[in-house]
Scaffold this motif. Structure first.
Motif, PDB file in Angstrom:
ATOM      1  N   UNK A   1       0.855  -1.187   0.000  1.00 44.91           N
ATOM      2  CA  UNK A   1       0.000   0.000   0.000  1.00 44.91           C
ATOM      3  C   UNK A   1       0.895   1.242   0.000  1.00 44.91           C
TER       4      UNK A   1
ATOM      5  N   UNK B   1       8.134  -5.076   7.647  1.00 46.00           N
ATOM      6  CA  UNK B   1       6.948  -4.442   8.227  1.00 46.00           C
ATOM      7  C   UNK B   1       6.715  -3.091   7.564  1.00 46.00           C
ATOM      8  N   UNK B   2       5.539  -2.509   7.760  1.00 46.46           N
ATOM      9  CA  UNK B   2       5.320  -1.147   7.238  1.00 46.46           C
ATOM     10  C   UNK B   2       6.407  -0.177   7.700  1.00 46.46           C
ATOM     11  N   UNK B   3       6.801  -0.277   8.973  1.00 42.44           N
ATOM     12  CA  UNK B   3       7.833   0.619   9.491  1.00 42.44           C
ATOM     13  C   UNK B   3       9.154   0.436   8.738  1.00 42.44           C
TER      14      UNK B   3
ATOM     15  N   UNK C   1       0.317   4.235   0.640  1.00 41.03           N
ATOM     16  CA  UNK C   1       0.035   5.226   1.683  1.00 41.03           C
ATOM     17  C   UNK C   1       0.606   4.769   3.027  1.00 41.03           C
ATOM     18  N   UNK C   2       0.228   3.572   3.439  1.00 38.12           N
ATOM     19  CA  UNK C   2       0.619   3.105   4.776  1.00 38.12           C
ATOM     20  C   UNK C   2       1.715   2.067   4.760  1.00 38.12           C
ATOM     21  N   UNK C   3       2.201   1.685   3.579  1.00 41.43           N
ATOM     22  CA  UNK C   3       3.325   0.764   3.424  1.00 41.43           C
ATOM     23  C   UNK C   3       3.041  -0.660   3.906  1.00 41.43           C
ATOM     24  N   UNK C   4       1.771  -0.997   3.985  1.00 40.77           N
ATOM     25  CA  UNK C   4       1.462  -2.358   4.433  1.00 40.77           C
ATOM     26  C   UNK C   4       1.535  -3.315   3.248  1.00 40.77           C
TER      27      UNK C   4
ATOM     28  N   UNK D   1      11.193  -8.716  10.168  1.00 45.00           N
ATOM     29  CA  UNK D   1      10.169  -8.812   9.122  1.00 45.00           C
ATOM     30  C   UNK D   1      10.078  -7.522   8.300  1.00 45.00           C
TER      31      UNK D   1
ATOM     32  N   UNK E   1       8.818   1.770   5.171  1.00 47.37           N
ATOM     33  CA  UNK E   1       8.832   3.232   5.258  1.00 47.37           C
ATOM     34  C   UNK E   1      10.260   3.742   5.431  1.00 47.37           C
TER      35      UNK E   1
ATOM     36  N   UNK F   1       6.572 -11.174   7.211  1.00 46.39           N
ATOM     37  CA  UNK F   1       5.879  -9.882   7.253  1.00 46.39           C
ATOM     38  C   UNK F   1       5.582  -9.365   8.662  1.00 46.39           C
ATOM     39  N   UNK F   2       5.469 -10.256   9.648  1.00 44.69           N
ATOM     40  CA  UNK F   2       4.882  -9.824  10.918  1.00 44.69           C
ATOM     41  C   UNK F   2       5.719 -10.108  12.168  1.00 44.69           C
TER      42      UNK F   2
END
Lengths: 709, 267
Positions: free
Chosen positions: A562, A687-689, A564-567, A685, A692, A604-605
């Motif tokens: 994504x 992750x979105x962070x 926007x939120x990097x997920x 993982x 980003x 991922x998590x």
């Protein structure tokens, strides 16, 4: 072969399983553990409410030491032996009529703890903290790198994770004053090794111990160790002369069962302009936590990871310096795929990086470097028994519609979407036998497996193995196999596992032994039995000492991030497996699907974190994130079958493949999705962070981040 | 993970519940749907002497969603709201982000507001919709607080130990709106979220409490539109914290992008 009766799966799914916590023993006490709040401390005087608490010294527990080449010989010490070495380590056991009251006693317990400085060694045997160290080397690596047109470097980090079976650990010890035998029910993958370890910790002959395994709700490696709680509950039951049980809660499981991975791989890879990989120079450090875990020892993660680097590729020279470092954290043990996941993550990310650098399609680069034909022996002596790597890639490309996928990706990128396609080509070693363990210097694991076929007076056919089903479905698989080989109705066959009184001893259930050594011994025993008239009194035992075999696979994942939120989300997953002869198609499919789900979570998590004071930050499911059903796509599964010449039926095992493949395919797909932004991902993982941060660093023109930054 | 010994009372009326709290003060904790408090009890992070279960207090149940002014009583379960045909679309959109359906089946509106997790949807909605919270105690009777005065910080509200949140009221949210959040898995607490309705803009899960963005609101009043300038202002205004799952920098960037999205959706 007959189809598996859907009844077993349906019964389990509806809550009809009978697990350790379902055992009912009258008068059973409930134990709970006083755990260390400090990462490193000397344990002084202990005071318990009503005197209901015992420490390692009170119980007289002996440590265990795994020895072998490269190992420092640091002990594994149940209940710490006067020292706390990680937050959550059990230091004393208390008991009450129920768990609520037992936890009240934990709250009331007073343990004097003298904090020790962080730089104080955890073990006197390892003053620098190195618990294991070795170098694997084959071929002339320096010459290969000199001959290369290009030497690429990379650094890849696998997070600290937990295997996380749905059923946590648990143990119930039940003394019989009449016979003097202590029956220890435990949710384990290794009943014989638990008995051996318990006997040594308690100072008892093995004959005084019977280990039994009830139905097990998943193991995934974490239940293939001896744990302090097993030792303490057994000792307590003997001391009190009463049955005692302990059921692990999820917080204990996350903080203090066994973790996995936490390994950093540094690679230097020499390639030609055409993308031929000539040589690999690697350095690998695994943080294995507070102890050299028993029975696998501190060599487990670093050795497995090092030996699996570039395993599916025809590389002429490879060197890996590898070591295990201790830290005041939960000990590291086995998790589905063990270090192969670490090795495949580093390898497959590096292969993609080479492809990008040379502007060669990642599939084509894999074609140019894949092991061309088997048998094949790698420079470090991995003797691949079977497999067809070019065909794995061709099958994957056709099944996934690879060219169409790349075209779709091209259109998606033009529309501003972050769509990635990731590949993995890999193999793993399974069914590890005696010689393999001795070569690695591990003397705590027998390596051989046994099966027994017995016909009691009532005419039933009892099939007993040295494995212990952890939910894989051994009973169904072996019953159908026995019925087929013996030519009898499946209903006549009873499969017995997980009872040291009734089963022949062996090694247990891990590294897909159930489809290799255990199965081999079973086939031999069944064939010998089939040559008899199966009269009551028939009793045949066969032992197999498997040579390692090499299941292989090629996986592809499609991931969209994504913007926007990097997920990241996995949209599609295609797996081509070669586990040799398939014994039970539904069991194989279940193993691959579950393995992929686990791998997606790992990539991922899932990540354990400790703060600067050594406190674990991820002891609840609010912070340790496991994949949910909505995170897992349908797994499109395809098979190649290259039977192993090293097993009678040609099977190679498939318990770990799904997870291992995902460490390459999902990781590469996320990285591919954000590659147009210049982001470099190398720390799991994804992750979105982390995505980003990688994108921000690319925007700022900085090199990739390092863990801790 | 077993709670410490705790007594349990189950009052049958609001007066009885308030009398219990007046008697016990901070030795008691009211128990609504239990979706946050029960895990805290199990971890022994909360160890009240007495739980006052509100399950049977009829005056705290039910919601009036039909008129221009909505009233949701504190013990109304989220799943009950979801099933209501009169539920305004904005509340429906936000409710879809509240945990999983099992959590919404037990979880209550009042419980979420009184617990005040900074990442929860209800405090953010209360702020976004300028809700009024009715609070009752045996000694001091009722007081009505605007959401902005009720919400103090993480796990902290204006509720005194002897007070119960009775109901939340708000003007019916009609017209266009935006509500969005980013979570790591479906049903997780948001890493960051944002909502926009009638010119009000709220960001939540970024900092210690849901936050209105007056600068962004002023920009919109002056004719500002979604785009880089709005994002820049939002970015500058968002109070953000680091935690295990995301950095403050992430929350500011993604929060600003979500603000842009929700403003666009609402205009």
């Amino acid at each position: 072969m007959a189809r598996l009766d859907a009844g077993t799966a349906a019964r389990l799914a509806r809550g009809g399983g009978r697990y350790l916590a379902d055992l009912r023993v009258p008068g059973c006490l409930e134990a709970a553990f006083v755990r260390s709040p400090l990462p490193h401390a000397r344990v002084g005087a202990a005071r318990f409410h009503d005197g209901r608490g015992l420490t390692a010294a009170d119980l007289g527990l002996h440590p265990l030491v795994a020895t072998g080449p490269g190992l420092a010989g640091a002990p594994w010490i149940p209940l710490g032996g006067g020292r706390a070495r990680y937050v959550g380590e059990p230091l004393a056991v208390v008991w009450a009529a129920d768990r609520y009251q037992a936890e009240d006693l934990v709250d009331a317990a007073q343990l004097e703890l003298e904090p020790l400085p962080p730089d104080e060694p955890l073990h006197s045997q390892a003053p620098t903290g190195v618990l294991f160290e070795t170098t694997l080397e084959g071929g002339d690596v320096d010459a290969a790198l000199r001959a290369a047109d290009l030497v690429l470097e990379g650094r890849f980090h696998c997070a600290r994770q937990t295997p996380f079976p749905l059923e946590t650990r648990g143990v119930l010890a039940h003394p019989d004053p009449g016979t003097g035998v202590l029956t220890v029910w435990t949710s384990t993958q290794i009943p014989d090794l638990v008995r051996a370890g318990l006997a040594r910790c308690l100072g008892l002959p093995e004959a005084r111990l019977r280990v039994r395994v009830p139905q097990v709700g998943g193991g995934f490696g974490v239940k293939a160790h001896l744990f302090a709680e097993e030792v303490a509950v057994a000792a307590l039951a003997l001391r009190l002369g009463q049955p005692v049980r302990w059921i692990e809660d999820r917080q204990e499981h996350l903080a203090a069962s066994a973790h996995a991975h936490d390994a950093v791989v540094r690679l230097r890879v020499g390639v030609t302009r055409e993308g031929r990989i000539l040589g690999v120079d690697a350095d690998l450090t695994a943080d294995v936590g507070a102890y050299s875990i028993w029975p696998f020892s501190a060599s487990l993660e670093p050795m497995t990871a090092a030996s699996s680097l570039f395993g599916a590729y025809a590389v002429g020279a490879l060197r890996c310096r590898t070591r295990a470092r201790s830290s005041a954290r939960c000990p590291v043990g086995a998790q589905r795929g063990v270090g192969v996941t670490v090795g495949v993550h580093a390898t497959e990310r590096m292969v993609d990086r080479i492809a990008r650098r040379l502007s060669i399609d990642p599939l084509e680069l894999r074609r140019r470097n894949a092991v061309p034909a088997c048998p094949w022996t790698s420079p470090i002596g991995r003797a691949l028994d079977s497999g067809d790597y070019p065909r794995l890639l061709a099958t994957l490309a056709a099944a996934a519609g690879y060219d169409a996928l790349r075209a779709e990706q091209h259109r998606a990128r033009a529309a501003g979407r972050l769509l990635g396609v990731g590949l993995a080509l890999f193999n793993e070693h399974s069914g590890t036998g005696t010689q393999d363990y001795r070569r690695r210097g591990i003397d705590t694991i027998p390596g051989w497996d046994q099966s027994r076929v017995r016909v009691p007076a009532d005419g039933r056919i009892e099939v007993a193995t040295s494995a212990a089903d952890a939910g894989q479905g051994h009973a169904d698989t072996y019953r159908l196999l026995a019925a087929e080989v013996l030519g009898v109705a499946p209903e006549r066959v009873e499969v017995v596992e997980g009872d040291t009184d009734r089963c022949p001893p062996g090694t247990g259930t891990f590294t897909s032994r159930g489809a290799v050594g255990v199965l081999e011994s079973l086939v031999q025993a069944l064939r010998a039995a089939a040559a008899t008239d199966l009269a009551p009194g028939t009793d045949i035992v066969r032992r197999a000492d498997a040579e390692q075999v090499y299941p292989s696979g090629a996986h592809l994942a499609v991931v969209e991030v994504d913007p926007v939120g990097w997920r990241p989300r996995v949209l599609r997953y295609v797996a081509v497996e070669d586990c040799g002869t398939i014994i039970h198609p539904e069991v194989v499919a279940g193993q691959v699907r579950g393995g992929v789900a686990m791998g997606i979570g790992n990539v991922l998590l899932e990540e354990h974190a400790y703060d600067a004071d050594g406190q674990i930050q991820t002891a609840t499911l609010l912070d340790y994130l496991v994949p949910l059903a909505t995170d897992i796509p349908e797994v499109e599964l395809h098979h190649l079958t290259s039977p192993s010449p090293r097993t009678t039926l040609g099977s190679k095992g498939v318990g770990e493949a799904g997870t291992i493949g995902a460490f390459g395919a999902v990781a590469n797909a996320v990285a591919d999705a954000v590659a147009p932004l210049g982001a470099e991902l190398d720390t799991l993982p994804y992750s979105p962070q982390r995505i980003f941060a990688a994108v921000e660093r690319a925007r700022a023109g900085l090199p990739p981040a390092r863990p801790g930054q | 993970m077993k709670p410490a010994p705790v007594a349990y009372r189950r009052p049958e009326s609001l007066d009885e519940a308030l009398a219990d709290l007046a008697e016990l003060g901070d030795r008691a904790r009211p128990l609504a749907g239990g979706q946050s408090l029960v895990p805290l009890l199990a971890l022994r992070l909360a160890q009240p002497e007495v739980l006052v279960g509100l399950e049977r207090v009829a005056e705290l149940r039910g919601a009036d969603l039909d008129g221009d002014r909505l009233e949701i009583r504190a013990m109304t379960r989220e799943a009950e709201l979801e099933r209501s045909a009169a539920l305004p679309p904005l509340l429906g959109a936000a409710l879809g982000h509240v945990g999983h359906f099992q959590i919404r089946s037990r979880g209550t509106v009042g419980g979420s507001l009184a617990h005040m997790d900074p990442a929860a949807e209800w405090p953010a909605l209360a702020l976004l919709l300028d809700a009024t919270l009715t609070v009752a105690s045996a000694r001091r009777g009722r007081r009505r607080l605007p959401a902005a005065s009720f919400i103090l910080g993480p796990l902290t509200t204006a509720l005194e130990p002897d007070e119960l949140l009775e109901a939340v009221t708000m003007a019916r949210p009609d017209g266009r709106f935006g509500f969005a959040e980013v979570e790591r898995r479906s049903g997780d607490f948001a890493l960051v979220g944002a909502g926009c309705h009638r010119g009000r803009v709220v960001v939540f899960a970024a900092g210690p409490r849901p936050q209105r963005l007056p600068g962004v609101e002023a920009f919109l009043r002056d004719g500002g539109a979604p785009g880089p300038e709005l994002q820049r202002r939002a970015h500058a205004e968002i109070e953000a914290r680091d935690d295990l799952h995301a950095s403050a920098a992430y929350r500011r960037q993604v929060g600003a992008r979500l603000v842009d999205q929700v403003v666009a959706a609402a205009s």
